[in-house]
Design a protein around this motif. Sequence first.
Motif, PDB file in Angstrom:
ATOM      1  N   TYR A 177      53.601  -1.652  30.350  1.00 25.02           N
ATOM      2  CA  TYR A 177      54.118  -1.174  29.072  1.00 25.02           C
ATOM      3  C   TYR A 177      55.411  -1.888  28.697  1.00 25.02           C
ATOM      4  CZ  TYR A 177      50.869   2.499  30.403  1.00 25.02           C
ATOM      5  OH  TYR A 177      49.764   3.173  30.805  1.00 25.02           O
ATOM      6  N   LYS A 206      54.522   4.934  30.239  1.00 22.12           N
ATOM      7  CA  LYS A 206      54.545   4.072  29.052  1.00 22.12           C
ATOM      8  C   LYS A 206      55.960   3.781  28.547  1.00 22.12           C
ATOM      9  CE  LYS A 206      50.156   6.046  27.475  1.00 22.12           C
ATOM     10  NZ  LYS A 206      49.462   6.769  26.363  1.00 22.12           N
ATOM     11  N   HIS A 207      56.913   4.611  28.929  1.00 23.18           N
ATOM     12  CA  HIS A 207      58.273   4.474  28.413  1.00 23.18           C
ATOM     13  C   HIS A 207      59.283   4.689  29.538  1.00 23.18           C
ATOM     14  CE1 HIS A 207      56.553   4.791  24.333  1.00 23.18           C
ATOM     15  NE2 HIS A 207      55.864   5.823  24.806  1.00 23.18           N
TER      16      HIS A 207
END
Length: 482
Positions: free
Chosen positions: A282, A57-58
């Motif tokens: 994301y 996600k990051h």
Amino acid sequence: MTANTDLKHLPLYQAFSVLVIQYEGQDQHDLLHALENWFATIHSVSSYSDAVNSAEKHHYDLVIVDVDVVFEEEVIWEQLAHWHEEKSDVLLLVQLAEFDRVVSAFKLGLCDFIINPVNSDQLTHMIKRCMERRLKDRRLGAHHFNFTRHSSSQIIGQSEITKLLRQHIEHIGPSKASVLIEGQPGTGKELIARELHEKSRRIGPFVPFSCASISMETLSSQLYGELIVARDGVRKLKEGVFKLANGGTLYLDEIANFPLSAQDTLLNVLEERAIRPIGSKYEFKVDVRVVAGTQVNLHQLVQQGRFRSELLYRLNVVRVEVQPLKNRKSDLRELVPFLAGRLCTDLCLPLPKWNDQDIKIIREYDWPGNVRELRNLIENCILLGKTPREYWRDREKYSSGPPVTVTVSHGSQIPYYAEPKESVPVQSTGYPDDWPLKQVERHHIEQVVKVHEGNKSAASRALGVARKTLERKFKEWDCDNE
């Protein structure tokens, strides 16, 4: 998982993010507290599986891993080495008694480590080392894509218009607000953008990006990046210009050419301060100041339905108008020697020697191409060894079609150089047969000098001799006359 994204205290590496993989406890608490002085975005997890989920996600610039987690969960070193492929620096927390167990990690390139429990001085040194290396890599990436071209950010000139422009830049430079620079081609809009970046004191690079030469097929990849998945499943992130400019300034040149169909995405990036690379599920936060340049009136494009009004408002938070060179001709006093000096240094040639008439021509010309045209003229004159008068005369002499004339501010037309109406009479069959060779030589040299309006340097070039030779001839004739 805990996160700290408070930007109020403005840590030094606010454009970078860090992930801590360590069991919860006092050691983790102390480490997170120390990292708050350096990073704005800090995530912490207590298991390797949670770290993998968070990485989907990051994007993390720095991953700090306690090797106790690695040994407890039987994580193989190759898995940690994979973070390097994802463009993350890996920092190992190692106890002295565990060094013999991490030798294989060092062989895979995981060479950055600090002793656990963490010493603040050692942590400071390693963070600086990792982040400065990352900054260097981004600057090298910008050079690779020809983003950081060698050009001075110094604004030359002492006219009132230029002085006010410098004051305006000093005032708005430290702000993070978007800036729209308007001006004719060749007025130095990118130069203004570079100066704004210098005044902002942002630690990231200055990245110029031309919207005039982009294609719809590669636009999103160039701007926002792309997540490429190889056949063996290995993922590789290709960074776009927003990521390259993270922590710095992105200059969007000729923003009027930005495709209308892609303006919604750009608007969303500017509002959310986040990008989503192609192929990724994301979004990644970015800290980028956007400066845009245009030679077209964007308000007219909005009325014509060719530019989004919302995007214009987002870009036009602060407006800078660059005046054409004809409105600030007093700047030529500093511009001409500055450009001539820099070009002579680049070309390894001596400085030109121009007389008052040459400087007058430069000052009276309106320069429709602005500073870019001025630079082109000076470079041509230096390379060809000509004065501005000779350059314009030769250009008109050999150009096809009607003679080119230049309109100046007071209404006259210069520089137009017609062939001399008066010339030394020469018989169609040549010089008289009874003339000695010395007299023929003198007559021909004097005629060529007269054609070049007394300019002995130009005449010597036309004759194919050195100027010293020409000077010696005239001295000999003066002695003969006496």
